[in-house]
Design an enzyme around this catalytic site. Structure first.
Site, PDB file in Angstrom:
ATOM      1  N   ARG A   1      81.366 -63.174  -3.544  1.00  0.00           N
ATOM      2  CA  ARG A   1      81.806 -61.855  -4.014  1.00  0.00           C
ATOM      3  C   ARG A   1      83.170 -61.491  -3.437  1.00  0.00           C
ATOM      4  O   ARG A   1      84.002 -60.879  -4.132  1.00  0.00           O
ATOM      5  CB  ARG A   1      80.769 -60.780  -3.671  1.00  0.00           C
ATOM      6  CG  ARG A   1      81.102 -59.418  -4.290  1.00  0.00           C
ATOM      7  CD  ARG A   1      79.994 -58.410  -4.104  1.00  0.00           C
ATOM      8  NE  ARG A   1      79.744 -58.116  -2.696  1.00  0.00           N
ATOM      9  CZ  ARG A   1      78.786 -57.284  -2.264  1.00  0.00           C
ATOM     10  NH1 ARG A   1      77.992 -56.688  -3.144  1.00  0.00           N
ATOM     11  NH2 ARG A   1      78.612 -57.071  -0.981  1.00  0.00           N
TER      12      ARG A   1
ATOM     13  N   TYR B   1      86.545 -56.223   1.286  1.00  0.00           N
ATOM     14  CA  TYR B   1      85.752 -56.495   2.478  1.00  0.00           C
ATOM     15  C   TYR B   1      84.343 -56.911   2.093  1.00  0.00           C
ATOM     16  O   TYR B   1      83.924 -56.768   0.942  1.00  0.00           O
ATOM     17  CB  TYR B   1      85.706 -55.268   3.395  1.00  0.00           C
ATOM     18  CG  TYR B   1      84.744 -54.174   2.960  1.00  0.00           C
ATOM     19  CD1 TYR B   1      83.512 -54.005   3.601  1.00  0.00           C
ATOM     20  CD2 TYR B   1      85.056 -53.318   1.908  1.00  0.00           C
ATOM     21  CE1 TYR B   1      82.628 -53.017   3.195  1.00  0.00           C
ATOM     22  CE2 TYR B   1      84.189 -52.321   1.511  1.00  0.00           C
ATOM     23  CZ  TYR B   1      82.969 -52.179   2.159  1.00  0.00           C
ATOM     24  OH  TYR B   1      82.104 -51.197   1.754  1.00  0.00           O
TER      25      TYR B   1
ATOM     26  N   ARG C   1     107.302 -50.359   2.646  1.00  0.00           N
ATOM     27  CA  ARG C   1     106.364 -49.736   1.713  1.00  0.00           C
ATOM     28  C   ARG C   1     106.923 -49.793   0.298  1.00  0.00           C
ATOM     29  O   ARG C   1     108.025 -49.329   0.040  1.00  0.00           O
ATOM     30  CB  ARG C   1     106.096 -48.278   2.106  1.00  0.00           C
ATOM     31  CG  ARG C   1     105.024 -47.593   1.275  1.00  0.00           C
ATOM     32  CD  ARG C   1     104.865 -46.134   1.696  1.00  0.00           C
ATOM     33  NE  ARG C   1     103.713 -45.505   1.056  1.00  0.00           N
ATOM     34  CZ  ARG C   1     103.723 -44.979  -0.173  1.00  0.00           C
ATOM     35  NH1 ARG C   1     104.850 -45.027  -0.888  1.00  0.00           N
ATOM     36  NH2 ARG C   1     102.637 -44.434  -0.676  1.00  0.00           N
TER      37      ARG C   1
ATOM     38  N   LYS D   1      84.759 -54.792  -4.444  1.00  0.00           N
ATOM     39  CA  LYS D   1      84.409 -54.207  -3.142  1.00  0.00           C
ATOM     40  C   LYS D   1      85.678 -53.998  -2.312  1.00  0.00           C
ATOM     41  O   LYS D   1      86.030 -54.811  -1.448  1.00  0.00           O
ATOM     42  CB  LYS D   1      83.404 -55.099  -2.400  1.00  0.00           C
ATOM     43  CG  LYS D   1      82.701 -54.404  -1.239  1.00  0.00           C
ATOM     44  CD  LYS D   1      81.604 -55.291  -0.683  1.00  0.00           C
ATOM     45  CE  LYS D   1      80.896 -54.663   0.510  1.00  0.00           C
ATOM     46  NZ  LYS D   1      80.092 -53.487   0.138  1.00  0.00           N
TER      47      LYS D   1
ATOM     48  N   GLU E   1      74.818 -45.560  -8.858  1.00  0.00           N
ATOM     49  CA  GLU E   1      74.346 -46.179  -7.615  1.00  0.00           C
ATOM     50  C   GLU E   1      74.455 -45.170  -6.491  1.00  0.00           C
ATOM     51  O   GLU E   1      74.910 -44.041  -6.686  1.00  0.00           O
ATOM     52  CB  GLU E   1      75.159 -47.430  -7.293  1.00  0.00           C
ATOM     53  CG  GLU E   1      76.651 -47.194  -7.124  1.00  0.00           C
ATOM     54  CD  GLU E   1      77.430 -48.497  -6.958  1.00  0.00           C
ATOM     55  OE1 GLU E   1      76.826 -49.502  -6.550  1.00  0.00           O
ATOM     56  OE2 GLU E   1      78.641 -48.494  -7.218  1.00  0.00           O
TER      57      GLU E   1
ATOM     58  N   LEU F   1      78.740 -51.635  -7.869  1.00  0.00           N
ATOM     59  CA  LEU F   1      78.959 -52.855  -7.109  1.00  0.00           C
ATOM     60  C   LEU F   1      77.797 -53.797  -7.372  1.00  0.00           C
ATOM     61  O   LEU F   1      76.636 -53.384  -7.334  1.00  0.00           O
ATOM     62  CB  LEU F   1      79.053 -52.537  -5.617  1.00  0.00           C
ATOM     63  CG  LEU F   1      79.338 -53.736  -4.711  1.00  0.00           C
ATOM     64  CD1 LEU F   1      80.748 -54.256  -4.936  1.00  0.00           C
ATOM     65  CD2 LEU F   1      79.131 -53.372  -3.248  1.00  0.00           C
TER      66      LEU F   1
END
Length: 285
Positions: free
Chosen positions: A51, A32, A100, A148, A180, A205
């Site tokens: 990104r 995302y 699944r 991300k 971070e 990130l």
């Protein structure tokens, strides 16, 4: 009621539905991005798209949505939701294989693409002067923090732990060094007036806002040094700050209960925030 984007359609949020077999739901097999909006325009848009594509490539996800498709989606969402200041989130999952299975499906799936807006004050925030407090907590995330993804459970746990400790947020620590924040990049300013920021490796990130702020810093605001820093060094710093699309630049004025400076925003942090907001307004599309 918000209008959201789902696979090429703009629908009321109550009507947006994703299959229970979607791999984003079952495995957090999704990436995302978050694009900031001020004055109704998008900030650092191209960096966020680049990104997103890098994250998808790291996870071997095919069919990344193109820049123009995402730009149209973001502008349409902002217009339909009368968004003048806040964020637009967009997420891409590997898709719905119909059942699944841990293994990636052999056939190429159509990805699931979702977008939505969120109103939030970005420019005028009390924390820009008073700062935020953080506690340091162990960094137990997976070893690909530079991707991300939507698997944000540990970050959520650390935010909850920070709140339970009476702090605003958490800084994550690995082998004694700050990596971070739970959802922001972390930086300090030494008493010698140097901005210290973590190297761009797989433990953090690679922030889009971070990148822009560091480039602005190098243009005469402050000397920048890229290296790891310890918790003890952070507590002894003249200033500390976080950068993120949802925060721009915010001062950190307390770390594990230790006050930095006079407990308010320091001069370098203030200058970087003002400089970034000016840059964002001038470059937004």
């Amino acid at each position: 009621m918000r209008t959201v984007y789902l696979n090429g359609q703009y629908v009321p949020e109550t009507e947006a539905k994703v299959s229970v077999f979607d791999r984003g739901f079952l495995f957090a097999d999704a990436v995302y991005e978050v694009v900031s909006v001020i004055d109704g325009k998008l900030i650092d848009f191209d960096g966020h798209v680049a990104r997103l594509h890098r994250s998808m490539a790291e996870l071997r996800m095919p069919q990344p949505p193109g820049r123009e498709e995402l730009l149209t989606m973001c502008r349409e969402l902002a217009a339909r939701n009368a968004l003048t200041e806040g964020m637009i989130y967009f997420e891409v999952t590997r898709g719905n294989p119909g059942d699944r299975d841990f293994l990636f499906p052999s056939a190429e799936l159509q990805p699931t693409i979702v977008g939505f807006t969120q109103n939030a004050p970005l420019v005028d925030r009390p924390q820009a002067e008073s700062g935020v407090s953080v506690v340091t907590l162990p960094d137990r995330r997976w070893q690909m923090a530079h991707v991300k993804t939507t698997q944000l459970l540990y970050a959520s746990l650390m935010k909850a732990e920070a709140k339970a400790c009476g702090a605003d947020d958490a800084w994550l620590v690995r082998d004694g060094f700050v990596t971070e924040g739970s959802s922001q990049n972390a930086h300090i300013v030494t008493k010698q007036g140097k901005l210290i920021t973590h190297p761009l490796d797989s433990s953090i990130l690679h922030g889009i806002t971070q990148s822009a702020v560091l480039e602005l810093a190098r243009q005469g605001v402050v000397e920048v040094e890229t290296r790891s820093f310890t918790v003890e060094e952070a507590k002894d710093a003249a200033e500390a700050m976080v950068t993120a699309a949802s925060a721009f630049v915010l001062p950190v004025t307390r770390i594990d209960g230790v006050q930095l400076g006079d407990g308010t925003c320091g001069p370098i942090t203030r200058k970087l925030r003002e400089t970034y907001i000016e840059f964002a307004r001038n470059s937004a599309i």
